[in-house]
Write a protein that holds these residues in place. Structure first.
Motif, PDB file in Angstrom:
ATOM      1  N   THR A 159       0.831  -1.212   0.000  1.00  0.00           N
ATOM      2  CA  THR A 159       0.000   0.000   0.000  1.00  0.00           C
ATOM      3  C   THR A 159       0.856   1.250   0.000  1.00  0.00           C
ATOM      4  O   THR A 159       0.609   2.212  -0.757  1.00  0.00           O
ATOM      5  CB  THR A 159      -0.909  -0.001   1.251  1.00  0.00           C
ATOM      6  N   VAL A 160       1.910   1.250   0.847  1.00  0.00           N
ATOM      7  CA  VAL A 160       2.819   2.410   0.906  1.00  0.00           C
ATOM      8  C   VAL A 160       3.512   2.598  -0.432  1.00  0.00           C
ATOM      9  O   VAL A 160       3.623   3.729  -0.950  1.00  0.00           O
ATOM     10  CB  VAL A 160       3.850   2.218   2.033  1.00  0.00           C
ATOM     11  N   ALA A 161       3.974   1.506  -1.034  1.00  0.00           N
ATOM     12  CA  ALA A 161       4.651   1.601  -2.327  1.00  0.00           C
ATOM     13  C   ALA A 161       3.714   2.137  -3.402  1.00  0.00           C
ATOM     14  O   ALA A 161       4.113   2.944  -4.250  1.00  0.00           O
ATOM     15  CB  ALA A 161       5.189   0.225  -2.729  1.00  0.00           C
ATOM     16  N   ARG A 162       2.432   1.705  -3.350  1.00  0.00           N
ATOM     17  CA  ARG A 162       1.472   2.164  -4.352  1.00  0.00           C
ATOM     18  C   ARG A 162       1.212   3.665  -4.218  1.00  0.00           C
ATOM     19  O   ARG A 162       1.181   4.398  -5.205  1.00  0.00           O
ATOM     20  CB  ARG A 162       0.165   1.388  -4.219  1.00  0.00           C
ATOM     21  N   TYR A 163       1.066   4.139  -2.968  1.00  0.00           N
ATOM     22  CA  TYR A 163       0.832   5.570  -2.757  1.00  0.00           C
ATOM     23  C   TYR A 163       2.058   6.384  -3.137  1.00  0.00           C
ATOM     24  O   TYR A 163       1.946   7.495  -3.685  1.00  0.00           O
ATOM     25  CB  TYR A 163       0.455   5.823  -1.300  1.00  0.00           C
ATOM     26  N   GLN A 164       3.247   5.837  -2.847  1.00  0.00           N
ATOM     27  CA  GLN A 164       4.462   6.546  -3.232  1.00  0.00           C
ATOM     28  C   GLN A 164       4.567   6.662  -4.741  1.00  0.00           C
ATOM     29  O   GLN A 164       4.943   7.710  -5.278  1.00  0.00           O
ATOM     30  CB  GLN A 164       5.687   5.824  -2.671  1.00  0.00           C
ATOM     31  N   GLU A 165       4.220   5.569  -5.420  1.00  0.00           N
ATOM     32  CA  GLU A 165       4.273   5.583  -6.886  1.00  0.00           C
ATOM     33  C   GLU A 165       3.285   6.582  -7.453  1.00  0.00           C
ATOM     34  O   GLU A 165       3.589   7.333  -8.387  1.00  0.00           O
ATOM     35  CB  GLU A 165       3.976   4.183  -7.419  1.00  0.00           C
ATOM     36  N   GLU A 166       2.068   6.628  -6.862  1.00  0.00           N
ATOM     37  CA  GLU A 166       1.068   7.580  -7.329  1.00  0.00           C
ATOM     38  C   GLU A 166       1.521   9.015  -7.063  1.00  0.00           C
ATOM     39  O   GLU A 166       1.322   9.919  -7.887  1.00  0.00           O
ATOM     40  CB  GLU A 166      -0.265   7.316  -6.635  1.00  0.00           C
ATOM     41  N   GLY A 167       2.170   9.218  -5.885  1.00  0.00           N
ATOM     42  CA  GLY A 167       2.672  10.556  -5.562  1.00  0.00           C
ATOM     43  C   GLY A 167       3.748  10.995  -6.533  1.00  0.00           C
ATOM     44  O   GLY A 167       3.779  12.150  -6.958  1.00  0.00           O
ATOM     45  N   VAL A 168       4.654  10.079  -6.922  1.00  0.00           N
ATOM     46  CA  VAL A 168       5.706  10.406  -7.880  1.00  0.00           C
ATOM     47  C   VAL A 168       5.103  10.777  -9.225  1.00  0.00           C
ATOM     48  O   VAL A 168       5.511  11.750  -9.884  1.00  0.00           O
ATOM     49  CB  VAL A 168       6.689   9.229  -8.022  1.00  0.00           C
ATOM     50  N   ARG A 169       4.091  10.026  -9.673  1.00  0.00           N
ATOM     51  CA  ARG A 169       3.468  10.318 -10.958  1.00  0.00           C
ATOM     52  C   ARG A 169       2.809  11.697 -10.961  1.00  0.00           C
ATOM     53  O   ARG A 169       2.869  12.439 -11.927  1.00  0.00           O
ATOM     54  CB  ARG A 169       2.443   9.237 -11.294  1.00  0.00           C
ATOM     55  N   ARG A 188       3.655  14.291  -9.053  1.00  0.00           N
ATOM     56  CA  ARG A 188       4.674  15.325  -9.062  1.00  0.00           C
ATOM     57  C   ARG A 188       5.305  15.480 -10.438  1.00  0.00           C
ATOM     58  O   ARG A 188       5.550  16.589 -10.908  1.00  0.00           O
ATOM     59  CB  ARG A 188       5.764  15.002  -8.020  1.00  0.00           C
TER      60      ARG A 188
END
Length: 315
Positions: A295-305, A307
């Motif tokens: 879940t953390v990795a998915r949110y981080q990936e979404e946050g990177v996209r 930005r």
């Protein structure tokens, strides 16, 4: 095979198993061919009821009746003992299912239920009924009734504690690497050798079997701990029948023998259940951690996209 035929076949199989194991158990009887320290049929009966349901109870009754008649008991005595032999496993089944017993025996709750409800509680029915039948039949005087009740009760209870876990866990598919299979086989072989030695030794070395039993419970839970408990208990009963464990009277002999058998059964049963519970909790924590990490990795990936999307200038 339709349901009716399957049920009938199961009933007949239970009856045959009850009769056959009763004849084997009575070879080691300590009270007038009636009472044995380790009554195999109770373990089979309770396990059969838990696995197949209460509809197979006629198999228990048929097997018990055939066994009691073969002992030469009178009609009244045979019928009374059969009623007790049937009601006790049914009571165990009812109490265990009523309180949410799980056949996997993977919780401490399940182990304690089997001890107190399935063995010690329910088996009082067969003990009191059986001793009453012997008294009515004239096989024992009044002053022997308490001792017979105690011996009968502990024999039936021990049958449940030793054999029911083995039968409940036996049908499970157990797949292991060759190294673990070798380890499991080694535990069983060493346990058998130790049990054969310490149960006839005059040096009071009974404690030597417990390290192997603990090893089996910690490494393999009921899959190996249950067979180890059976091996040790059978060796102890055979030793008692040949003259070991003998005290001043029958009751004292049974106390020593059953204290050892009970310690063996409880060690394997409870330690296996606690280990299974601990392993299940650890696996649940590992799964939760994996899900959290995903879940953390998915949110981080979404946050990177997001930005990156804000950084790209419009065309």
């Amino acid at each position: 095979m339709n349901a009716a035929l399957r049920t009938t076949t199961t009933i007949l199989a239970v009856a045959v198993a009850y009769y056959a194991t009763a004849k084997v158990g009575l070879v080691l009887a300590l009270v007038k061919g009636q009472v044995t320290p380790l009554w195999l049929p109770t373990g089979i009966s309770v396990a059969a009821l838990l696995m197949s349901g209460r509809r197979i109870w006629p198999g228990i009754a048929l097997g018990a009746l055939a066994a009691n008649i073969s002992l030469g008991a009178g009609p009244v005595g045979a019928l009374m003992i059969t009623v007790g032999n049937t009601l006790a496993p049914l009571a165990a089944w009812y109490l265990l299912t009523r309180f949410g017993f799980r056949q996997q025996l993977d919780r401490l709750k399940d182990a304690l239920l089997l001890v107190f409800a399935g063995a010690l509680g329910a088996m009082l029915i067969s003990a009191v009924t059986g001793a009453s039948a012997l008294k009515i039949n004239g096989d024992i005087p009044w002053h022997e009734v308490p001792a017979v009740v105690s011996v009968w009760w502990t024999g039936d209870a021990m049958g449940v504690l030793v054999f029911t876990p083995l039968l409940l866990t036996l049908p499970r598919h157990w797949n292991a690497a060759p190294r673990r299979l070798v380890e499991a086989g080694g535990i069983l072989i060493v346990t058998a050798v130790l049990a054969a030695f310490v149960t006839v030794s005059e040096s009071r070395l009974l404690f030597l079997v417990f390290p192997m039993l603990i090893w089996a419970a910690l490494r393999f839970q009921h899959a190996i701990a249950a067979p180890c408990a059976v091996i040790i208990s059978v060796a102890a009963v055979m030793s008692a029948a040949s003259g070991h464990f003998v005290q001043d009277d029958l009751l004292a002999t049974m106390i020593v023998l059953q204290a050892f058998n009970g310690s063996v059964a409880l060690t394997g049963l409870i330690l296996s259940a606690i280990t299974s519970e601990r392993n299940e909790a650890r696996q649940a924590i590992e799964r939760a951690c994996e899900q959290l990490a995903e879940t953390v990795a998915r949110y981080q990936e979404e946050g990177v996209r997001k930005r990156l999307g804000r950084m790209v200038p419009p065309a």
